[in-house]
Write a protein that holds these residues in place. Structure first.
Motif, mmCIF file in Angstrom:
data_model
loop_
_atom_site.group_PDB
_atom_site.id
_atom_site.type_symbol
_atom_site.label_atom_id
_atom_site.label_comp_id
_atom_site.label_asym_id
_atom_site.label_seq_id
_atom_site.Cartn_x
_atom_site.Cartn_y
_atom_site.Cartn_z
ATOM 1 N N PHE A 161 0.818 -1.215 0.000
ATOM 2 C CA PHE A 161 0.000 0.000 0.000
ATOM 3 C C PHE A 161 0.860 1.276 0.000
ATOM 4 N N ASP A 184 -5.316 1.314 -3.800
ATOM 5 C CA ASP A 184 -4.889 0.743 -2.523
ATOM 6 C C ASP A 184 -6.025 0.796 -1.500
ATOM 7 N N ARG A 234 -8.488 -1.841 -2.187
ATOM 8 C CA ARG A 234 -8.002 -3.166 -1.773
ATOM 9 C C ARG A 234 -8.131 -3.335 -0.256
#
Length: 214
Positions: A107, A133, A136
Motif C-alpha cells: 500500500f 490501494d 483493496r
C-alpha cells in the motif's frame, strides 16, 4: 518479569508506533512509554540512543530490543497468549497473518498520498494508485468480516493484531474523507470507538503539528 518500554514517535503522525502500542494495550501488559519528537534536528540522534535500526517504534524488554512493528506485535502475542491477539482457528489465524503482512509490506501509494494526520481533515486528492490501494483495503476488511468476524466487531471478531495493523488506515480514511462501503464504515467506527484507540487519538489531537515544531 521485566518492565516493558515502548519507544514511539509523535502520536499524530507515527502510524508504525500506533500498531504495537495498541497491541500492548490489548494484551493488558503494563509498559513505559518514551516519545521521541520527529522532524527535529536531534531526532536521529535521539532515536539511535534507543534503536539500532535508527527507526521507531522499538520495544525494550530487559536486554532485548525489537525494532519492527509486526515483530513487536508477534512478541507481545507470544508473551501474553491469553490475550488472544491472533485468532484461535487455524484458517482465521493464517488469514490474519497474511493480511497483517500485506499491510506491513504494501500500500505504498496510499501511504504516500494519505499520510497519517489524526488531528486534521483534508480533501481527498489521492492518485488513482492510492485509491486502488484504499479499495483493496476495503476488500480485505469485507472479506475478513464476512468470513471470520461473527464473534465481534473487528476483522476476526475480537480485537487483535490484524486490527492493530489496519488501525492507522482507519484514521487516514477519516482524515481524507474517503467514502467507505457499509461494512468498512462499521468496522472503522468500531476501531475508532475502541478505548485504546480513543486514548491514542486524544493524545494525538493535543500535540503541536510537526510543521510548527523546531
Amino acid at each position: 518479569m521485566t518492565e516493558l518500554t515502548l519507544v514511539i514517535g509523535n502520536k499524530n503522525h507515527s502510524s508504525w508506533s500506533l500498531r504495537p502500542w495498541l497491541a500492548l494495550k490489548a494484551a493488558g501488559l503494563p509498559f513505559h512509554e518514551v516519545l521521541v519528537g520527529l522532524r527535529r534536528p536531534e531526532t536521529k540522534t535521539e532515536i539511535l540512543r534507543h534503536s539500532p535500526s535508527g527507526k521507531l517504534p522499538l520495544l525494550i524488554d530487559g536486554t532485548l530490543r525489537i525494532w519492527d512493528s509486526l515483530a513487536i506485535c508477534e512478541y507481545i502475542a507470544e508473551r501474553q497468549p491469553a490475550a488472544g491477539l491472533w485468532p484461535d482457528a487455524a484458517d482465521a489465524r493464517a488469514t490474519a497473518r497474511a493480511v497483517s503482512a500485506e499491510m506491513h509490506a504494501g500500500f505504498m501509494a496510499m501511504r504516500r498520498d494519505y499520510a497519517m494526520d489524526i488531528s486534521r481533515r483534508f480533501p481527498d486528492q489521492g492518485s488513482a494508485e492510492a485509491r486502488a490501494d484504499a479499495a483493496r483495503v476495503q476488500e480485505v476488511w469485507r472479506d475478513c468480516r464476512q468470513r471470520f468476524g461473527a464473534g465481534g466487531d473487528f476483522l476476526f471478531g475480537r480485537f487483535g493484531i490484524a486490527d492493530c495493523m489496519f488501525a492507522p488506515v482507519v484514521t487516514r480514511f477519516r482524515t481524507y474523507g474517503l467514502a467507505l462501503d457499509a461494512i468498512s464504515q462499521a468496522y472503522s467506527d468500531a476501531v475508532l470507538a475502541h478505548p485504546a484507540m480513543r486514548e491514542w487519538c486524544q493524545a494525538a489531537e493535543a500535540e503541536t503539528p510537526l510543521e510548527n515544531t523546531n
